[in-house]
Design an enzyme around this catalytic site. Structure first.
Site, mmCIF file in Angstrom:
data_model
loop_
_atom_site.group_PDB
_atom_site.id
_atom_site.type_symbol
_atom_site.label_atom_id
_atom_site.label_comp_id
_atom_site.label_asym_id
_atom_site.label_seq_id
_atom_site.Cartn_x
_atom_site.Cartn_y
_atom_site.Cartn_z
ATOM 1 N N MET A 36 6.274 6.225 -6.741
ATOM 2 C CA MET A 36 6.087 6.724 -5.383
ATOM 3 C C MET A 36 5.903 8.239 -5.363
ATOM 4 O O MET A 36 6.592 8.956 -4.629
ATOM 5 C CB MET A 36 7.247 6.283 -4.493
ATOM 6 C CG MET A 36 7.301 4.774 -4.328
ATOM 7 S SD MET A 36 5.681 4.028 -4.080
ATOM 8 C CE MET A 36 6.043 2.830 -2.830
ATOM 9 N N ARG A 37 5.000 8.725 -6.186
ATOM 10 C CA ARG A 37 4.673 10.146 -6.220
ATOM 11 C C ARG A 37 3.171 10.290 -6.094
ATOM 12 O O ARG A 37 2.418 9.524 -6.711
ATOM 13 C CB ARG A 37 5.077 10.760 -7.568
ATOM 14 C CG ARG A 37 6.535 10.682 -7.883
ATOM 15 C CD ARG A 37 7.315 11.867 -7.364
ATOM 16 N NE ARG A 37 6.775 13.131 -7.805
ATOM 17 C CZ ARG A 37 6.923 14.268 -7.129
ATOM 18 N NH1 ARG A 37 7.570 14.282 -5.985
ATOM 19 N NH2 ARG A 37 6.418 15.387 -7.592
ATOM 20 N N ILE A 38 2.750 11.271 -5.314
ATOM 21 C CA ILE A 38 1.325 11.606 -5.310
ATOM 22 C C ILE A 38 1.087 12.446 -6.553
ATOM 23 O O ILE A 38 1.876 13.342 -6.866
ATOM 24 C CB ILE A 38 0.951 12.351 -4.018
ATOM 25 C CG1 ILE A 38 1.074 11.357 -2.857
ATOM 26 C CG2 ILE A 38 -0.448 12.943 -4.109
ATOM 27 C CD1 ILE A 38 0.753 11.926 -1.502
ATOM 28 N N LEU A 39 0.041 12.130 -7.287
ATOM 29 C CA LEU A 39 -0.192 12.805 -8.571
ATOM 30 C C LEU A 39 -1.117 13.999 -8.389
ATOM 31 O O LEU A 39 -2.036 13.974 -7.561
ATOM 32 C CB LEU A 39 -0.812 11.814 -9.557
ATOM 33 C CG LEU A 39 0.104 10.630 -9.902
ATOM 34 C CD1 LEU A 39 -0.690 9.497 -10.524
ATOM 35 C CD2 LEU A 39 1.236 11.070 -10.810
ATOM 36 N N SER B 198 -4.115 -5.208 -4.508
ATOM 37 C CA SER B 198 -5.292 -4.721 -5.235
ATOM 38 C C SER B 198 -4.841 -3.934 -6.452
ATOM 39 O O SER B 198 -3.896 -3.146 -6.368
ATOM 40 C CB SER B 198 -6.119 -3.754 -4.361
ATOM 41 O OG SER B 198 -6.383 -4.310 -3.091
ATOM 42 N N ASP C 117 -5.035 5.924 -3.305
ATOM 43 C CA ASP C 117 -5.383 4.497 -3.175
ATOM 44 C C ASP C 117 -6.882 4.273 -2.984
ATOM 45 O O ASP C 117 -7.295 3.418 -2.192
ATOM 46 C CB ASP C 117 -4.625 3.855 -1.996
ATOM 47 C CG ASP C 117 -3.114 3.946 -2.165
ATOM 48 O OD1 ASP C 117 -2.660 3.937 -3.315
ATOM 49 O OD2 ASP C 117 -2.411 4.018 -1.143
ATOM 50 N N ASN D 79 -3.369 1.435 -10.880
ATOM 51 C CA ASN D 79 -2.305 1.349 -9.876
ATOM 52 C C ASN D 79 -2.401 -0.006 -9.190
ATOM 53 O O ASN D 79 -3.475 -0.609 -9.137
ATOM 54 C CB ASN D 79 -2.471 2.463 -8.836
ATOM 55 C CG ASN D 79 -1.361 2.438 -7.794
ATOM 56 O OD1 ASN D 79 -0.193 2.219 -8.122
ATOM 57 N ND2 ASN D 79 -1.717 2.639 -6.531
ATOM 58 N N ALA E 55 2.205 -12.469 -5.944
ATOM 59 C CA ALA E 55 0.784 -12.318 -6.316
ATOM 60 C C ALA E 55 0.577 -11.090 -7.206
ATOM 61 O O ALA E 55 -0.204 -11.121 -8.165
ATOM 62 C CB ALA E 55 -0.074 -12.218 -5.055
ATOM 63 N N HIS F 189 -1.542 -1.784 -5.468
ATOM 64 C CA HIS F 189 -1.248 -1.404 -4.088
ATOM 65 C C HIS F 189 -1.156 -2.683 -3.250
ATOM 66 O O HIS F 189 -2.010 -3.564 -3.380
ATOM 67 C CB HIS F 189 -2.361 -0.491 -3.551
ATOM 68 C CG HIS F 189 -2.099 -0.003 -2.171
ATOM 69 N ND1 HIS F 189 -1.169 0.978 -1.886
ATOM 70 C CD2 HIS F 189 -2.625 -0.372 -0.976
ATOM 71 C CE1 HIS F 189 -1.134 1.182 -0.579
ATOM 72 N NE2 HIS F 189 -2.023 0.377 -0.017
ATOM 73 N N GLY G 246 11.081 -1.952 -10.157
ATOM 74 C CA GLY G 246 10.401 -2.238 -11.426
ATOM 75 C C GLY G 246 10.063 -3.693 -11.668
ATOM 76 O O GLY G 246 9.979 -4.123 -12.816
ATOM 77 N N SER G 247 9.837 -4.469 -10.587
ATOM 78 C CA SER G 247 9.523 -5.879 -10.849
ATOM 79 C C SER G 247 8.119 -6.024 -11.450
ATOM 80 O O SER G 247 7.889 -6.918 -12.267
ATOM 81 C CB SER G 247 9.673 -6.716 -9.578
ATOM 82 O OG SER G 247 8.659 -6.432 -8.658
ATOM 83 N N ASN G 248 7.186 -5.152 -11.065
ATOM 84 C CA ASN G 248 5.864 -5.210 -11.700
ATOM 85 C C ASN G 248 5.949 -4.808 -13.168
ATOM 86 O O ASN G 248 5.261 -5.375 -14.016
ATOM 87 C CB ASN G 248 4.868 -4.318 -10.965
ATOM 88 C CG ASN G 248 4.258 -5.033 -9.776
ATOM 89 O OD1 ASN G 248 3.458 -5.953 -9.950
ATOM 90 N ND2 ASN G 248 4.657 -4.645 -8.574
HETATM 91 C C1 GAR Z 1 5.027 -2.982 -5.199
HETATM 92 O O1 GAR Z 1 4.929 -3.849 -4.118
HETATM 93 C C2 GAR Z 1 3.784 -2.107 -5.281
HETATM 94 O O2 GAR Z 1 2.618 -2.774 -4.871
HETATM 95 C C3 GAR Z 1 4.133 -1.002 -4.344
HETATM 96 O O3 GAR Z 1 5.478 -0.735 -4.576
HETATM 97 C C4 GAR Z 1 6.125 -1.938 -4.972
HETATM 98 C C5 GAR Z 1 6.907 -1.664 -6.240
HETATM 99 O O4 GAR Z 1 7.716 -2.756 -6.569
HETATM 100 N N1 GAR Z 1 3.308 0.141 -4.578
HETATM 101 C C6 GAR Z 1 2.836 0.959 -3.634
HETATM 102 O O5 GAR Z 1 3.092 0.808 -2.456
HETATM 103 C C7 GAR Z 1 1.967 2.084 -4.147
HETATM 104 N N2 GAR Z 1 1.251 2.692 -3.068
HETATM 105 P P1 GAR Z 1 8.317 -2.902 -8.014
HETATM 106 O O6 GAR Z 1 9.062 -1.611 -8.321
HETATM 107 O O7 GAR Z 1 9.266 -4.068 -7.929
HETATM 108 O O8 GAR Z 1 7.191 -3.132 -8.970
#
Ligand code: GAR
Length: 321
Positions: free
Chosen positions: A92-95, A138, A147, A109, A175, A111, A15-17
């Protein structure tokens, strides 16, 4: 500032994003607020952080459920939270197609690659193995294909000669934390962006038969007919004659219709300055709740007022049936 856009974040892990979004939302001018953090994993560390920040959380495991059934449970929780947008942050689930359709144009999203390169997993190693100089991240709108939706923004991240997947991932993550909140802020305020509004009007005006664009005293305008004898059926007024608002100017059938429209919705319609008793009407486009189908209809009605007879004749005949 107008009401803030309400955001639900879906995550499966760290969950850092999400944290980047939460802290961006604390800045006074941020145009969005986080109303829910939801997960398919009851133990996702991101949920704890959201709770500590007094954000409502929801978790429901996908185990033992069909994809559709789990998505319906998530969707219901999101709707209950009042969210208008869904932000995927390491979900990390396909919707299911049904879920994606319900949130069309309202789900983003992030990626960790420069899409369209390296969809799916293992993006960092694949970029290194390919000998790329740059990797990146992206932000895109979510469509049923994985994606694959329209890209809203990207950041390039240089690949260093001694990078491995982990070192590259950690720089891309920095980034990501910059890119995601700023792209979301821009997206939720897009309807107030004059360039976006111009694009929407242009697309609809030029979709009508035999139209072209020609500025008039500095304002974008659209005409029907030939380049030499064409007549204006629409203008975009942008503080043009000192108005505070951005408005579309179109022709009504006359003063009666003009008056009736203003009567029906005086916040939306007004008589444009300097157009006298000509039946032109201004429709505000900067309210943030523009009904674009209505704009298409008004453009068409105006086009019909001024289009050459040979173009409108066929339509008039068809209308009789
Ligand atoms: C992030 O790097 C995000 O870009 C990636 O998962 C990580 C989640 O980190 N997402 C994917 O690969 C989606 N296809 P976070 O939980 O620290 O935000």
């Amino acid at each position: 500032m107008a009401d803030k856009a309400k955001i639900a974040i879906l995550l499966s892990g760290r969950g850092s994003n999400m944290a980047a979004m939460v802290y961006a939302a604390k800045l006074p001018d941020c145009p969005f607020e986080i109303v829910l953090v939801a997960s398919n994993d009851l133990k996702a560390p991101g949920l704890k952080l959201a709770e500590a920040e007094s954000i409502a959380t929801f978790a429901h495991s996908h185990k033992g459920l069909t994809r559709e059934a789990h998505d319906i449970i998530m969707h219901d929780a999101i709707v209950r939270s009042g969210a208008e947008y869904v932000v995927l942050a390491g979900y990390m689930r396909i919707l299911s197609d049904g879920f994606v359709r319900k949130w069309a144009d309202h789900m983003l999203n992030i990626h960790p690659s420069l899409l369209p390169k390296y969809k799916g997993l293992d993006t960092y190693q694949r970029a290194i193995d390919a000998g790329d100089d740059v990797a990146g991240c992206s932000v895109h709108l979510v469509t049923p294909e994985l994606d694959d939706g329209p890209i809203l923004a990207q950041t390039e991240v240089a690949i260093l000669p001694d990078d491995d997947a982990d070192s590259l991932a950690s720089r891309i993550l920095i980034a990501e934390h910059q890119l995601y909140p700023s792209t979301l802020a821009k997206y939720v305020t897009r309807e107030a962006d004059p360039d976006w509004i111009l694009g929407q009007v242009r697309q609809r005006a030029l979709a009508l038969a035999e139209t072209h664009e020609r500025p008039s005293f500095g304002a974008p305008g659209w005409r029907v007919g030939s380049k030499t004898t064409g007549k204006y059926f629409a203008y975009l007024a942008q503080s043009h004659h000192g108005e505070a608002s951005i408005a579309l100017l179109v022709k009504t059938t006359g003063l009666d219709e003009q008056a009736a429209l203003i009567d029906a919705d005086p916040d939306l319609y007004y008589i444009p300055k300097f157009y006298g008793k000509s039946g032109w009407i201004a429709i505000r486009l900067d309210t943030g709740r523009t009904d674009w189908d209505h704009i298409s209809d008004r453009l068409y009605a105006s086009w019909r007022q001024v289009a050459p007879k040979r173009l409108t004749k066929m339509i008039a005949i068809a209308d009789q049936f």
